[in-house]
Every structure is written in structure tokens, then in C-alpha cells.
Design a protein around this motif. Structure first.
Motif, mmCIF file in Angstrom:
data_model
loop_
_atom_site.group_PDB
_atom_site.id
_atom_site.type_symbol
_atom_site.label_atom_id
_atom_site.label_comp_id
_atom_site.label_asym_id
_atom_site.label_seq_id
_atom_site.Cartn_x
_atom_site.Cartn_y
_atom_site.Cartn_z
ATOM 1 N N ALA A 35 69.144 22.768 51.200
ATOM 2 C CA ALA A 35 69.470 23.991 51.926
ATOM 3 C C ALA A 35 68.274 24.439 52.752
ATOM 4 N N TRP A 36 68.575 25.277 53.719
ATOM 5 C CA TRP A 36 67.555 25.997 54.476
ATOM 6 C C TRP A 36 67.702 27.483 54.186
ATOM 7 N N PHE A 37 66.579 28.113 53.898
ATOM 8 C CA PHE A 37 66.495 29.554 53.751
ATOM 9 C C PHE A 37 65.525 30.077 54.801
ATOM 10 N N ARG A 38 65.552 31.380 54.994
ATOM 11 C CA ARG A 38 64.562 31.976 55.890
ATOM 12 C C ARG A 38 64.133 33.321 55.342
ATOM 13 N N GLN A 39 62.942 33.714 55.729
ATOM 14 C CA GLN A 39 62.411 34.995 55.288
ATOM 15 C C GLN A 39 61.660 35.634 56.440
ATOM 16 N N ALA A 40 62.144 36.794 56.848
ATOM 17 C CA ALA A 40 61.480 37.578 57.880
ATOM 18 C C ALA A 40 60.543 38.579 57.212
ATOM 19 N N PRO A 41 59.547 39.077 57.940
ATOM 20 C CA PRO A 41 58.607 40.035 57.346
ATOM 21 C C PRO A 41 59.314 41.255 56.774
ATOM 22 N N GLY A 42 58.983 41.583 55.539
ATOM 23 C CA GLY A 42 59.560 42.751 54.891
ATOM 24 C C GLY A 42 60.971 42.580 54.390
ATOM 25 N N LYS A 43 61.508 41.370 54.498
ATOM 26 C CA LYS A 43 62.880 41.116 54.050
ATOM 27 C C LYS A 43 62.890 40.055 52.960
ATOM 28 N N GLU A 44 64.002 40.011 52.235
ATOM 29 C CA GLU A 44 64.158 38.997 51.206
ATOM 30 C C GLU A 44 64.510 37.648 51.827
ATOM 31 N N ARG A 45 64.223 36.623 51.075
ATOM 32 C CA ARG A 45 64.589 35.276 51.510
ATOM 33 C C ARG A 45 66.107 35.147 51.481
ATOM 34 N N GLU A 46 66.675 34.604 52.557
ATOM 35 C CA GLU A 46 68.126 34.529 52.646
ATOM 36 C C GLU A 46 68.583 33.115 52.981
ATOM 37 N N PHE A 47 69.752 32.797 52.463
ATOM 38 C CA PHE A 47 70.378 31.500 52.689
ATOM 39 C C PHE A 47 70.808 31.369 54.136
ATOM 40 N N VAL A 48 70.546 30.201 54.717
ATOM 41 C CA VAL A 48 70.944 29.924 56.091
ATOM 42 C C VAL A 48 72.042 28.859 56.130
ATOM 43 N N ALA A 49 71.786 27.729 55.494
ATOM 44 C CA ALA A 49 72.748 26.615 55.511
ATOM 45 C C ALA A 49 72.449 25.682 54.352
ATOM 46 N N GLY A 50 73.480 25.006 53.862
ATOM 47 C CA GLY A 50 73.307 24.051 52.780
ATOM 48 C C GLY A 50 74.177 22.831 53.000
ATOM 49 N N ILE A 51 73.762 21.720 52.393
ATOM 50 C CA ILE A 51 74.521 20.482 52.506
ATOM 51 C C ILE A 51 74.511 19.792 51.156
ATOM 52 N N ALA A 52 75.666 19.281 50.762
ATOM 53 C CA ALA A 52 75.797 18.634 49.467
ATOM 54 C C ALA A 52 75.045 17.307 49.438
ATOM 55 N N TRP A 53 74.787 16.820 48.214
ATOM 56 C CA TRP A 53 74.028 15.585 48.046
ATOM 57 C C TRP A 53 74.711 14.401 48.719
ATOM 58 N N THR A 54 76.037 14.467 48.843
ATOM 59 C CA THR A 54 76.771 13.389 49.506
ATOM 60 C C THR A 54 76.723 13.497 51.020
ATOM 61 N N GLY A 55 76.380 14.684 51.513
ATOM 62 C CA GLY A 55 76.462 14.932 52.946
ATOM 63 C C GLY A 55 77.852 15.300 53.401
ATOM 64 N N GLY A 56 78.806 15.315 52.473
ATOM 65 C CA GLY A 56 80.186 15.538 52.844
ATOM 66 C C GLY A 56 80.625 16.983 52.870
ATOM 67 N N ASP A 57 79.789 17.888 52.416
ATOM 68 C CA ASP A 57 80.141 19.309 52.383
ATOM 69 C C ASP A 57 78.968 20.133 52.880
ATOM 70 N N THR A 58 79.275 21.134 53.681
ATOM 71 C CA THR A 58 78.248 22.029 54.189
ATOM 72 C C THR A 58 78.693 23.477 54.016
ATOM 73 N N ASN A 59 77.730 24.372 54.074
ATOM 74 C CA ASN A 59 78.001 25.800 53.951
ATOM 75 C C ASN A 59 77.010 26.534 54.851
ATOM 76 N N TYR A 60 77.480 27.548 55.550
ATOM 77 C CA TYR A 60 76.641 28.286 56.480
ATOM 78 C C TYR A 60 76.764 29.785 56.244
ATOM 79 N N ALA A 61 75.667 30.477 56.432
ATOM 80 C CA ALA A 61 75.716 31.933 56.481
ATOM 81 C C ALA A 61 76.487 32.352 57.724
#
Length: 125
Positions: A35-61
Motif C-alpha cells: 500500500a501507499w500512505f501519505r502524511q501531510a504536516p499536522g495530519k495523520e497518516r492516511e491510506f492512499v492505495a493498496g494492491i493485493a499480493w497477487t496483483g489482482g485486487d486494488t483499493n483506492y481512497a
């Protein structure tokens, strides 16, 4: 241990594109959801996108759907995040993360065991 190294960040203008990469070493990369997360100054780390170990499934904010694309190459032990139509609100440090693959892609930072060092993305208006 799984070691992750992020790269590809930079300073761009609104509307530009960037491609982030994360290279893994150590354990079996193809058994981990990534997955990719991001964190802006003064904010919590948030989920951006993820991909399953197979590459067959993805999820996006919701805030990146249609603009960002996550992909992986298990032969090269890499995961990438193609970011198009960047906005100033996308400015943050971006981290890749790994967790052992399960049935669904998790979106909580606490669910991920291994992290890259982060790469800065700055989008000017």
C-alpha cells in the motif's frame, strides 16, 4: 524483515504527474499486500492505495480515484504509484507499506508491519 525503499517524489505544479516507486528486499515480496500512505504536516497518516499480493485486487481512497494507479511487479519486487492530475492537497510525504496478504486489502496504518522511509511530494498551485 522486509526492507522497503521509496523513491520518485519531487516538486511539481498542479495538473502534473509523478510516479513513485518502492523496491523491496528481504522476505518473499509476493506474499505481501502493498500500500501507499501519505502524511501531510499536522495530519495523520492516511491510506492512499493498496494492491493485493497477487496483483489482482486494488483499493483506492476516494480522493485519488481516477487520478492515481497502483501496480506491482513481483518479479522485480517493486510497487509503483502513478499519480496524475496532481493537486496542491496531494502535498505530503508518501510511504509504501507492506503486510502479509489476507482476504482483503487493509486501509489502517496499524495493520502494516513494514514501511519505507518516505518520499516528499510537493504540488504547487
Amino acid at each position: 524483515q522486509l526492507q522497503l525503499v521509496d523513491s520518485g517524489g519531487g516538486l511539481v505544479q498542479a495538473g502534473d504527474s509523478l510516479r513513485l516507486s518502492c523496491t523491496a528486499s528481504g522476505r518473499r515480496f509476493d506474499t505481501y499486500d502493498m500500500a501507499w500512505f501519505r502524511q501531510a504536516p499536522g495530519k495523520e497518516r492516511e491510506f492512499v492505495a493498496g494492491i493485493a499480493w497477487t496483483g489482482g485486487d486494488t483499493n483506492y481512497a476516494d480522493f485519488v480515484k481516477g487520478r492515481f494507479t497502483i501496480s506491482r511487479d513481483n518479479a522485480l519486487n517493486t510497487v509503483s504509484l502513478q499519480m496524475n492530475s496532481l493537486k496542491p492537497d496531494d502535498t505530503a510525504v508518501y510511504f509504501c507499506a507492506a503486510t502479509l496478504g489476507l482476504l482483503s486489502i487493509r486501509i489502517g496504518a496499524g495493520d502494516y508491519s513494514f514501511w519505507g522511509q518516505g518520499t516528499q511530494v510537493t504540488v504547487s498551485s
